[in-house]
Each structure stands twice: as C-alpha cells, then as structure tokens.
Write a protein that holds these residues in place. Structure first.
Motif, PDB file in Angstrom:
ATOM      1  N   GLU A 167     -32.127  64.762  29.483  1.00 38.92           N
ATOM      2  CA  GLU A 167     -30.992  64.873  30.423  1.00 38.92           C
ATOM      3  C   GLU A 167     -31.444  65.471  31.745  1.00 38.92           C
ATOM      4  N   ASN A 168     -30.759  65.101  32.820  1.00 41.25           N
ATOM      5  CA  ASN A 168     -31.051  65.762  34.093  1.00 41.25           C
ATOM      6  C   ASN A 168     -30.056  66.912  34.289  1.00 41.25           C
ATOM      7  N   PRO A 169     -30.324  67.793  35.285  1.00 43.66           N
ATOM      8  CA  PRO A 169     -29.481  68.988  35.439  1.00 43.66           C
ATOM      9  C   PRO A 169     -27.996  68.670  35.627  1.00 43.66           C
ATOM     10  N   VAL A 170     -27.702  67.604  36.343  1.00 43.63           N
ATOM     11  CA  VAL A 170     -26.297  67.257  36.568  1.00 43.63           C
ATOM     12  C   VAL A 170     -25.625  66.860  35.250  1.00 43.63           C
ATOM     13  N   GLN A 171     -26.350  66.105  34.438  1.00 40.80           N
ATOM     14  CA  GLN A 171     -25.804  65.712  33.127  1.00 40.80           C
ATOM     15  C   GLN A 171     -25.558  66.946  32.249  1.00 40.80           C
ATOM     16  N   GLU A 201     -36.568  69.655  47.104  1.00 43.22           N
ATOM     17  CA  GLU A 201     -36.152  69.117  45.818  1.00 43.22           C
ATOM     18  C   GLU A 201     -35.276  70.112  45.054  1.00 43.22           C
ATOM     19  N   LEU A 202     -35.711  71.372  45.074  1.00 48.63           N
ATOM     20  CA  LEU A 202     -34.934  72.415  44.393  1.00 48.63           C
ATOM     21  C   LEU A 202     -33.528  72.488  44.980  1.00 48.63           C
ATOM     22  N   MET A 203     -33.467  72.531  46.299  1.00 51.28           N
ATOM     23  CA  MET A 203     -32.167  72.677  46.953  1.00 51.28           C
ATOM     24  C   MET A 203     -31.256  71.477  46.674  1.00 51.28           C
ATOM     25  N   GLU A 204     -31.841  70.288  46.711  1.00 50.82           N
ATOM     26  CA  GLU A 204     -31.040  69.089  46.445  1.00 50.82           C
ATOM     27  C   GLU A 204     -30.503  69.123  45.014  1.00 50.82           C
ATOM     28  N   GLN A 205     -31.349  69.561  44.099  1.00 50.68           N
ATOM     29  CA  GLN A 205     -30.952  69.623  42.695  1.00 50.68           C
ATOM     30  C   GLN A 205     -29.803  70.625  42.494  1.00 50.68           C
ATOM     31  N   VAL A 209     -25.792  69.987  41.378  1.00 48.54           N
ATOM     32  CA  VAL A 209     -25.159  70.720  40.275  1.00 48.54           C
ATOM     33  C   VAL A 209     -23.907  71.442  40.797  1.00 48.54           C
ATOM     34  N   ARG A 210     -24.045  72.050  41.934  1.00 50.24           N
ATOM     35  CA  ARG A 210     -22.906  72.756  42.534  1.00 50.24           C
ATOM     36  C   ARG A 210     -21.721  71.801  42.731  1.00 50.24           C
ATOM     37  N   ASP A 211     -22.016  70.611  43.216  1.00 57.52           N
ATOM     38  CA  ASP A 211     -20.946  69.658  43.494  1.00 57.52           C
ATOM     39  C   ASP A 211     -20.228  69.205  42.220  1.00 57.52           C
ATOM     40  N   VAL A 212     -20.970  69.163  41.128  1.00 61.62           N
ATOM     41  CA  VAL A 212     -20.356  68.765  39.853  1.00 61.62           C
ATOM     42  C   VAL A 212     -19.567  69.932  39.243  1.00 61.62           C
ATOM     43  N   ALA A 213     -20.169  71.122  39.315  1.00 61.83           N
ATOM     44  CA  ALA A 213     -19.581  72.273  38.616  1.00 61.83           C
ATOM     45  C   ALA A 213     -18.472  72.945  39.419  1.00 61.83           C
ATOM     46  N   ASN A 214     -18.556  72.855  40.752  1.00 59.82           N
ATOM     47  CA  ASN A 214     -17.593  73.526  41.607  1.00 59.82           C
ATOM     48  C   ASN A 214     -17.423  74.994  41.192  1.00 59.82           C
ATOM     49  N   PRO A 215     -18.515  75.773  41.271  1.00 62.78           N
ATOM     50  CA  PRO A 215     -18.526  77.121  40.699  1.00 62.78           C
ATOM     51  C   PRO A 215     -17.570  78.085  41.405  1.00 62.78           C
ATOM     52  N   ARG A 216     -17.009  79.011  40.636  1.00 62.43           N
ATOM     53  CA  ARG A 216     -16.171  80.064  41.200  1.00 62.43           C
ATOM     54  C   ARG A 216     -17.063  81.133  41.819  1.00 62.43           C
ATOM     55  N   GLU A 217     -18.203  81.343  41.190  1.00 61.96           N
ATOM     56  CA  GLU A 217     -19.182  82.298  41.729  1.00 61.96           C
ATOM     57  C   GLU A 217     -20.549  81.631  41.737  1.00 61.96           C
ATOM     58  N   THR A 218     -21.263  81.792  42.826  1.00 61.93           N
ATOM     59  CA  THR A 218     -22.651  81.355  42.882  1.00 61.93           C
ATOM     60  C   THR A 218     -23.479  82.603  43.182  1.00 61.93           C
ATOM     61  N   PHE A 237     -30.673  80.184  50.664  1.00 59.74           N
ATOM     62  CA  PHE A 237     -29.756  79.682  49.639  1.00 59.74           C
ATOM     63  C   PHE A 237     -28.327  79.656  50.168  1.00 59.74           C
ATOM     64  N   ASP A 238     -27.974  80.651  50.950  1.00 57.71           N
ATOM     65  CA  ASP A 238     -26.606  80.692  51.457  1.00 57.71           C
ATOM     66  C   ASP A 238     -26.352  79.544  52.436  1.00 57.71           C
ATOM     67  N   ASP A 239     -27.328  79.289  53.296  1.00 53.13           N
ATOM     68  CA  ASP A 239     -27.177  78.186  54.257  1.00 53.13           C
ATOM     69  C   ASP A 239     -27.046  76.853  53.533  1.00 53.13           C
ATOM     70  N   ARG A 240     -27.844  76.664  52.503  1.00 56.05           N
ATOM     71  CA  ARG A 240     -27.909  75.358  51.850  1.00 56.05           C
ATOM     72  C   ARG A 240     -26.861  75.165  50.751  1.00 56.05           C
TER      73      ARG A 240
END
Ligand code: GDP
Length: 297
Positions: A167-171, A201-205, A209-218, A237-240
């Motif tokens: 599985e990939n991280p989004v899955q 690559e890390l940031m895109e990944q 994940v962020r876009d799928v999870a829509n986290p309350r806290e990051t 990290f905050d900018d990206r």
C-alpha cells in the motif's frame, strides 16, 4: 551549551545584584552578555536581538537603574519577557480532537523522535483523556519503522492499523480513517515517513496524506537539540504542509532553551509538548515557566 547559558546569565545577574546602584551602561553591558549567551545557546540572531531590545525597553520604562534592587529587577524582566515569548496564546497541551474520529498527523524528519512521540502521545490520550486511539505508520519505505510502531502499540496497549504490504501512504491513511470510524475510535494518529533532510518527495507525500486525512492537528516533531535547524525544519513544514504545533524532543539532554525561544519567536507556532526521554511516559505539556527557569538557571 545549556549549562553555559544558565551559568552566564547567573554570573551576569549575580554581579548586577551585588552591585546595588546601576548605571545605564551597566544594564547595557549586562544585556550584551545576555545576547551573547542566547546566541551561544543557538537562539537565532534576530530573535536574540529583539529579545534584548524588549528587555532593554522594559528596563528603561521601569527606571531600573533607580530601583533598590536593580539586578533582581532586570532578572525579573528577562524572565517575564522569556515567558511572554515562549507562551504565545492558548493552552499548549490542548489538542482539537473533538468530532471522533479525529485525525492527528505526525510529521518531521527521520530520527527526530516522531514514532516514539506518536506512541507517547497515544498513551497520554488514552490514559489522561480516556480516548480510544488508533495508530498507523505510513512509512512504507522503512518496514522497521512500521514494526516499531506496532511494538510500541502493544507495549502501551494502543491499537495499530494492521500492516498491509504494497500500500502507499495515501491508501494507508484512507484505511486508517475507515477503520477508525468503524472501530469507534476517538482519535487516529498518522505517523508519516521521515527523511534525513527535507526533500520534494517527502513534502509531496505528506501533502497528499494531509489532503486525504484533513487532520485536526498536524504536529511537527523535532529534535530540540538541533537548535536553529529545528526552527528551519518547522518553518519549512509550516510553509508546505501547515502545522498546528510543535513537539520538541530530547529536552532531557543538554537541551538548549534556545530552540524553544527561536521556535516560538520565528514560527509563531505553539510548542505543545516536550519529549524528556525514551520511555513512553517521558512526554510533558510544554511549560514556558519551566523552560524560562532553565534558561535563566
Ligand atoms: P523517528 O525516526 O522520527 O520516528 O524517530 P524515533 O521515534 O525512532 O526516535 C529516534 C530515537 O530517539 C529513538 O532511539 C528514541 O528512543 C529517541 N527519542 C525520541 N524522543 C526522545 C526524547 O525525548 N529524549 C530522548 N533522550 N530520546 C528520544
């Protein structure tokens, strides 16, 4: 390093307090030493400069030199200013985890303590807040990291999402979300992959994940011993990705208060927790008073 900062400040202020009456020049000299001490503790130059300026303004405003205990007064102003900068707004330990299942995204570089902190925080949420927590590792490139989270989960009695190869991280994030909803979890924590340095690559990944999870806290987990690098990482990290808070790890070591001060002043993000060791209980709510006290010695 940490000792240096404390010792230097104590030295300066001991001299000031013993001296009785002070001239403007005395205060300036002392503040120059404060600045050097802050720089040596890896506080960034603009932050150290602003800090000293703020202290100087307050000292002038309060006519420190004419007071009976000028040294003590300067110490108090330095202490209060430190706390002001460190505190920011809100309650550091509070997390927005209403609306179950609430996703918490854990981000950071490899080796910063992300996986350990994920488990520590899960334990805290379970024991202190009575939350049912699910943890999932998204580090598909490092099977050892996924296993590490599972082992920690068993140790603290917190469920982890079963590992499914290929599985990939989004899955994985999607599966965690479904599992959290079906299993009646209050919170699910996504332990994202880390790299040794920030790369595209890390940031895109993490973004995907962020876009799928829509986290309350990051929460960004960074090694507090890395000083200005920690601040640089946080900014990046905050900018990206957009972070909601920071966890500073390894504050049990010769932790320089410097990272905390620069982190608050530069990123404006709250430091929510500090890691104080490798054990699962070694996570505490960030307390500005304690850090300020340690910086001052
Ligand atoms: P990750 O790569 O960011 O997931 O980092 P890990 O969670 O695997 O942590 C790397 C190492 O740092 C492990 O040996 C941890 O036990 C250790 N560690 C994590 N947090 C702390 C802390 O607050 N203090 C100390 N002394 N060690 C820590």
């Amino acid at each position: 390093m940490f000792e240096n900062l404390s010792e230097r400040l104590s030295g300066v202020f001991d001299r000031l307090t013993k001296q009785g009456a002070l001239s403007e020049e005395d205060v300036k000299t002392a503040l120059r030493e404060v600045r050097v001490a802050l720089l040596e503790a890896d506080v960034s130059l603009p932050v150290a400069r602003d800090f000293v300026k703020a202290v100087q303004d307050k000292a002038t405003g309060q006519s420190v030199t004419r007071s009976v205990t000028p040294g003590q007064q300067v110490v108090k102003i330095v202490h209060d200013t430190l706390i002001d900068v460190l505190r920011g707004e809100g309650d550091p330990g509070a997390l927005r985890i209403d609306n179950a299942p609430a996703p918490i995204l854990m981000v950071g570089l490899q080796g910063g303590g992300k996986t350990t902190t994920t488990a520590k925080l899960a334990k805290r949420l379970k024991e202190r807040d009575g939350k049912k927590v699910l943890m999932a590792s998204l580090d598909v490139n490092r099977p050892a990291a996924m296993e590490q989270l599972q082992i920690l989960g068993r140790q603290i009695g917190v469920d982890t999402l079963p590992i499914v190869k290929g599985e990939n991280p989004v899955q994985i994030a999607k599966r965690a979300k479904t599992q959290a909803a079906l299993g009646g979890y209050d919170v699910y924590m996504l332990d994202t992959a880390g790299r040794l340095s920030i790369d595209e690559e890390l940031m895109e990944q993490v973004k995907a994940v962020r876009d799928v999870a829509n986290p309350r806290e990051t929460l960004l987990v960074v090694d507090g011993l890395t000083g200005q690098d920690a601040v640089f990482t946080a900014q990046n990290f905050d900018d990206r990705i957009g972070i909601t808070g920071v966890v500073l790890t390894r504050m049990d070591g010769d932790g320089r208060g410097g990272a905390a001060l620069s982190m608050r002043a530069i990123t404006g993000k709250p430091i929510k927790f500090v890691g104080l060791g490798e054990k699962m209980d070694a996570l505490e709510t960030f307390e500005p008073e304690r850090i300020a006290g340690r910086i001052l010695g």
